[in-house]
Design a protein around this motif. Structure first.
Motif, short mmCIF file in Angstrom:
data_model
loop_
_atom_site.label_atom_id
_atom_site.label_comp_id
_atom_site.label_asym_id
_atom_site.label_seq_id
_atom_site.Cartn_x
_atom_site.Cartn_y
_atom_site.Cartn_z
N THR A 1 -3.05 7.70 6.60
CA THR A 1 -3.05 6.23 6.63
C THR A 1 -2.75 6.76 9.03
O THR A 1 -2.72 7.70 9.35
N LYS B 1 -5.42 9.28 0.32
CA LYS B 1 -5.60 8.34 1.81
C LYS B 1 -4.70 8.18 2.10
O LYS B 1 -3.91 9.23 2.90
N LEU C 1 0.82 -1.02 0.00
CA LEU C 1 0.02 0.09 0.11
C LEU C 1 0.62 1.28 -0.10
O LEU C 1 0.46 2.47 -0.68
N MET C 2 1.47 1.05 0.50
CA MET C 2 2.67 2.15 1.31
C MET C 2 3.72 2.31 -0.39
O MET C 2 4.04 3.83 -0.52
N GLU D 1 -0.76 10.67 -2.57
CA GLU D 1 -1.39 9.25 -3.32
C GLU D 1 -2.35 8.37 -1.83
O GLU D 1 -3.04 8.94 -1.41
N ILE D 2 -0.98 8.92 -0.93
CA ILE D 2 -1.00 8.53 0.92
C ILE D 2 -0.58 9.43 1.45
O ILE D 2 0.90 9.20 1.33
N ALA E 1 3.19 5.34 -2.73
CA ALA E 1 2.64 6.24 -1.95
C ALA E 1 4.13 6.87 -2.41
O ALA E 1 4.78 8.16 -2.64
N SER F 1 -9.11 9.33 5.26
CA SER F 1 -8.69 9.66 3.79
C SER F 1 -10.32 10.15 3.20
O SER F 1 -11.34 10.22 3.76
#
Lengths: 268, 159, 107
Positions: free
Chosen positions: B153, B151, A9-10, B67-68, A13, B129
């Motif tokens: 976290t 997103k 997931l990360m 994105e995150i 990013a 998010s």
């Protein structure tokens, strides 16, 4: 040892990044983020967080560098002196100070870190009140002083009189504690580069401290971080400047030998 | 039995223990108390308050976001609007909105032809998010809009 | 009040578009947090406005809400017209003002 980008997931990013945010790194120092098998916390941060550190204007802790420079030359106490009175405004001593501390202090018969050295000098030489740990003034002065060594390799002495304190620091690092029964090394040696939920576990390197933590929204000392880690495993945090923490500081500094001083770094 | 071996066997238990006790279950603590109140409707209302009944169009505006986001306290964002930035054709303002924070408004930036380039970078808070919306008001009355998702976290350990 | 740092190139050519960066130290208290001990809401205190003037007029302005991060940072662009100061004025809730300027040389 390091398994970065394990979280799928990360990983995405990190790969996406935001190059346009990177700004211009003002610093001329050549930074060493990897030395042998040792990696700075910088290498575990996202590109966005690295970019905040890379740009001196974008790094909020540089306000403290400015403040600390002013405190260095500010006369305080009964003796009518400032740090600069004895050490000079542009002190050569500071150029590698952060690489060497903590050091053995023969008079005290134990290790002494920079915060403690500052307060000792304030009381004995300046006739001034000691700064409170984690106060704006203490953070500013330590950030300024360590920043003068930025880019220099961490290089504490663990020989001679430091040996028993180094051993005590290592023992503390390896010792399980708290309700969760976890040692520093359970996370920071065995699982550096893995995620604990969404957070990346780092190697617990101290070369960037005091660090501006996004979580804190302000800079904080290494001992604040130690206290936080102790609380997280549900152990009783020790006092700022306790012998155990100073010994741990010595051990952790040695673990990061060769890594550049990054103070003030930016971390999650 | 080495300690390393014990630790690997215990890892699952350790992590479960931490999650179970709630030590790790809290995100960026207390950034905003209370419930999030912004949503797409609140953002639409806020935009209407700024631009009236004008139609928004896609394109001509880019919104750069991770994105995150590593930490919702400090998420770097940037907006760039395509424009010659001349005295007769320039970007007057850029508005940024959040669809997931306690309030929809984030910031407004006012430009002039002397800006030379309609680009702005900042750092913003995101409680969770969500979508971020950027709206550009042009000197000719046109309005451009873009929406991107981020997103955020939830942290594992604190200190 | 608050402390700020600003950055622009020392010297630029006339007509050149250059980047300006500004950071100010401020908690940006949202007004939504509660004091853990007393349970009372901590009043909102944020910087709500930044105005940047150059060559005698505002070239960049902004209004901020509590969703802007603590220690607000912003970067933007300006077209070089004349030598002189770029002046930044931040205003916080309650009217407190912080000013900072940076001189640029336009050749």
């Amino acid at each position: 040892m390091k398994k970065q980008f394990q979280g799928i997931l990360m990983g995405a990013a990190v790969a996406v990044g935001l190059s346009s945010f990177a700004g211009i790194a003002i610093s001329a120092e050549k930074m060493v983020y990897k030395s042998g098998d040792r990696n700075s916390g910088y290498t575990y941060a996202t590109k966005e967080t690295q970019a905040i550190q890379d740009d001196d204007l974008g790094n909020p802790a540089y306000i403290y560098v400015d403040d600390g420079a002013a405190l260095w030359s500010k006369v305080d106490g009964k003796a009518g002196k400032s740090c600069a009175t004895c050490h000079g405004v542009e002190s050569a001593m500071l150029s590698d100070l952060a690489t060497r501390y903590p050091v053995y202090n023969a008079k005290l018969g134990k290790m002494q870190n920079i915060e403690q050295k500052i307060n000792q000098e304030r009381e004995e030489k300046m006739g001034a009140k000691p700064y409170k740990w984690e106060s704006g003034q203490m953070l500013a002065l330590t950030i300024y002083m360590r920043n003068q060594s930025r880019g220099k390799p961490m290089n504490v002495s663990i020989d001679g009189p430091a040996v028993p304190f180094f051993e005590a620091g290592k023992k503390y690092f390896d010792q399980r504690r708290g309700q969760l029964d976890m040692s520093c090394k359970n996370c920071h040696e065995y699982y550096a580069g893995n995620r604990i939920r969404a957070n990346m576990l780092t190697e617990a390197q101290s070369n960037g401290f005091p660090t501006y933590r996004l979580k804190w929204q302000k800079p904080g000392s290494l001992h604040r971080r130690f206290r936080g880690c102790n609380s997280t495993v549900r152990a009783q945090p020790l006092a700022y400047g306790s012998d155990e923490y100073v010994n741990l500081e010595l051990y952790v500094a040695w673990r990061g030998r060769g890594l550049s001083v990054e103070a003030p770094s930016v971390r999650n | 039995m080495s300690e390393k071996f014990i630790t690997q066997n215990m890892r699952r238990r350790d992590v479960l223990a931490m999650a179970g006790t709630g030590v790790v279950a809290v995100s960026s603590i207390g950034l905003f108390a209370g419930d999030a109140k912004a949503d797409p409707a609140a953002v639409a209302k806020a935009i209407k308050a700024k631009i009236g009944d004008k139609k928004t169009m896609a394109g001509g505006i880019t919104l750069e976001l991770p994105e995150i986001a590593e930490n919702g306290n400090t998420v770097p964002i940037a907006v760039e609007v395509k424009s010659p930035m001349s005295s007769s054709d320039y970007v007057k303002a850029v508005h940024i909105y959040s669809e997931g924070n306690p309030a929809p408004d984030v910031a407004t930036f006012r430009f002039t032809p002397e800006s030379g380039r309609a680009r702005v970078s900042l750092r913003m808070r995101m409680i969770k998010s969500q979508n971020i919306v950027a709206v550009a008001e042009m000197s000719n009355g046109k309005v451009h809009m873009v929406k991107n998702a981020v997103k955020v976290t939830i942290g594992g350990c604190g200190g | 009040m608050a402390k700020a740092r600003v950055k622009a190139p020392k010297s630029v050519k006339k007509g050149e578009v250059f980047e300006v960066k500004a950071l100010i130290s401020h908690n940006m208290e949202t007004g939504l947090r509660k004091d853990k001990k007393t349970g009372k809401t901590i009043p909102r205190k944020i910087i709500n406005k930044l105005s940047v003037t150059y060559g005698g007029k505002e070239v960049f302005g902004s209004d901020w809400h509590p969703a802007v991060s603590a220690n607000p940072y912003v970067s933007f662009f300006v077209r070089a017209s004349e030598s002189g100061p770029i002046k930044f004025v931040w205003t916080e809730d309650g009217g407190g003002v912080t000013e900072k300027s940076v001189d640029i040389l336009v050749a």
